[in-house]
Design a protein around this motif. Structure first.
Motif, PDB file in Angstrom:
ATOM      1  N   GLU A 212       0.816  -1.221   0.000  1.00  0.00           N
ATOM      2  CA  GLU A 212       0.000   0.000   0.000  1.00  0.00           C
ATOM      3  C   GLU A 212       0.847   1.267   0.000  1.00  0.00           C
ATOM      4  N   ASN A 213       2.043   1.182   0.574  1.00  0.00           N
ATOM      5  CA  ASN A 213       2.929   2.346   0.613  1.00  0.00           C
ATOM      6  C   ASN A 213       4.053   2.261  -0.421  1.00  0.00           C
ATOM      7  N   GLY A 214       3.928   1.306  -1.337  1.00  0.00           N
ATOM      8  CA  GLY A 214       4.870   1.228  -2.452  1.00  0.00           C
ATOM      9  C   GLY A 214       6.248   0.708  -2.100  1.00  0.00           C
ATOM     10  N   LYS A 215       6.373  -0.044  -0.995  1.00  0.00           N
ATOM     11  CA  LYS A 215       7.667  -0.595  -0.606  1.00  0.00           C
ATOM     12  C   LYS A 215       7.717  -2.074  -0.961  1.00  0.00           C
ATOM     13  N   LEU A 216       8.541  -2.437  -1.953  1.00  0.00           N
ATOM     14  CA  LEU A 216       8.647  -3.818  -2.407  1.00  0.00           C
ATOM     15  C   LEU A 216      10.088  -4.292  -2.233  1.00  0.00           C
ATOM     16  N   LEU A 241       6.152  -6.371 -10.510  1.00  0.00           N
ATOM     17  CA  LEU A 241       6.330  -5.586  -9.292  1.00  0.00           C
ATOM     18  C   LEU A 241       5.914  -4.147  -9.562  1.00  0.00           C
ATOM     19  N   ARG A 242       4.739  -3.791  -9.070  1.00  0.00           N
ATOM     20  CA  ARG A 242       4.191  -2.458  -9.273  1.00  0.00           C
ATOM     21  C   ARG A 242       4.250  -1.667  -7.971  1.00  0.00           C
ATOM     22  N   SER A 243       4.969  -0.553  -8.005  1.00  0.00           N
ATOM     23  CA  SER A 243       4.960   0.384  -6.884  1.00  0.00           C
ATOM     24  C   SER A 243       4.031   1.522  -7.264  1.00  0.00           C
ATOM     25  N   SER A 248      -2.074   7.843 -11.224  1.00  0.00           N
ATOM     26  CA  SER A 248      -1.512   8.410 -12.443  1.00  0.00           C
ATOM     27  C   SER A 248      -0.038   8.083 -12.635  1.00  0.00           C
ATOM     28  N   ARG A 249       0.608   7.607 -11.605  1.00  0.00           N
ATOM     29  CA  ARG A 249       2.043   7.337 -11.696  1.00  0.00           C
ATOM     30  C   ARG A 249       2.387   6.068 -10.939  1.00  0.00           C
TER      31      ARG A 249
END
Length: 339
Positions: A212-216, A241-243, A248-249
């Motif tokens: 949810e916070n874009g940390k992979l 792997l989608r951050s 939109s980004r």
């Protein structure tokens, strides 16, 4: 190469631009669906791409068939019958407002299909690849058994089988998905997942990751790939792997585990035009690369680049050529005009 994909083709209804459902009195219509999207990509790459489904005999069903023929997808194995084409409504998100999909696909022709509708021995004769996704068995009815029969036939003919887990919470629960996909897993050679599906379907999660916070975590997903292979016998595993910074980004990359080592693609920073079909375009790129005996690094780079380009294209289908994908995969992400 003869490549077979199997699944549902849906009518997509969408407000123009970034309007919300409640703002509009008209919508644009196109067609799409996970496996059909893969078929179109592969046809654009020059492959003999076949899509298998069931569609009604009426004009909307024929329009769906025509939408594939337009791009060179072969449709002779499509079964005609049933009363309706499944529909999904899509509202495009922007900035911090997410996109929204609403399904209206209950009772569609494919959802009510029977095992007797598909002669897999004939369909898979001379095929080089078979692909489906977790969406198809999730539609219920006889489709889990139909998918197993297709996979068994492919295994008997030594045809590689790939499956994108593609978990959809609006179609089935995590428990239902796990029970069904564990029955199908023994027949799958290449498992494709996104950063969440392995957890949602098989309960295998990546350490040190906060989606949810874009940390992979790369190390975390290496372990996910290896665990999937060890537990279910997949020969290869790919994970996109989608951050998600916002609607939109996004940042986009992928991992490919070839049974021995893990390989990561470069990461792309994408401005989203249309994210639907992004995973399907990755599947197509991976299938294309593997069939051409590309090494593992080149395969994941090609697949990830193909998917990155899809995010810049309206609609479900990925309208790019091999040359365009290779151009990006080889490092030119400037987007400068070509003339």
């Amino acid at each position: 190469m003869k490549i077979i994909t199997f699944g549902e083709l849906l009518l997509r209804l969408q407000p123009e631009g970034y309007y919300r459902f409640v703002q509009v009195d008209k919508m644009t219509s196109t067609f799409g669906g996970a496996e059909a999207n893969v078929a179109v990509s592969l046809a654009n790459f020059g492959e003999d791409s076949f899509f298998v489904t069931k569609l009604p005999c009426h004009e909307i069903g024929q329009s769906a068939v025509n939408s594939l023929r337009r791009f060179g997808v072969k449709t002779e194995y499509i079964v005609r019958g049933g009363n309706r084409v499944g529909i999904y409504f899509n509202e495009r998100g922007a900035s911090q407002r997410p996109s929204k999909c609403i399904y209206d696909r209950a009772g569609s022709a494919i959802a009510l299909s029977q095992k007797s509708d598909f002669d897999w021995n004939k369909i898979l004769e001379g095929a080089d690849w078979f692909h489906f996704t977790g969406v198809t068995p999730a539609l219920g009815g006889e489709l889990p058994e139909i998918c197993i029969e297709a996979c068994k036939t492919a295994n008997a003919k030594r045809i590689p089988v790939s499956c994108d887990l593609n978990y959809r919470s609006k179609l089935w629960s995590k428990q239902q998905a796990k029970e069904t996909m564990e029955k199908i897993a023994p027949y799958i050679d290449i498992c494709i997942s996104n950063e969440e599906d392995a957890m949602d379907v098989f309960g295998i999660s990546a350490d040190d990751t906060d989606i949810e916070n874009g940390k992979l975590s790369k190390e975390g997903y290496k372990n996910v790939a290896r665990k999937l292979s060890e537990k279910y016998g997949f020969k290869k595993v790919a994970i996109t792997l989608r951050s998600s910074i916002n609607a939109s980004r996004n940042k986009w990359a992928a991992l490919f585990y070839d049974g021995t080592d893990c390989f990561f693609s470069r990461e792309y920073d994408m401005a989203i035009v249309d994210r639907l079909g992004g995973g399907d375009s990755f599947c197509a790129g991976l299938i294309y690369s593997i069939l051409r005996n590309e090494n593992s690094q080149r395969a994941v780079e090609f697949a990830s680049a193909a998917s990155c380009l899809k995010h810049s294209i309206e609609g479900d289908f990925n309208m790019v050529s091999v040359e365009e994908v290779e151009h990006l995969a080889h490092g030119d992400s400037s987007g400068r005009i070509q003339r």
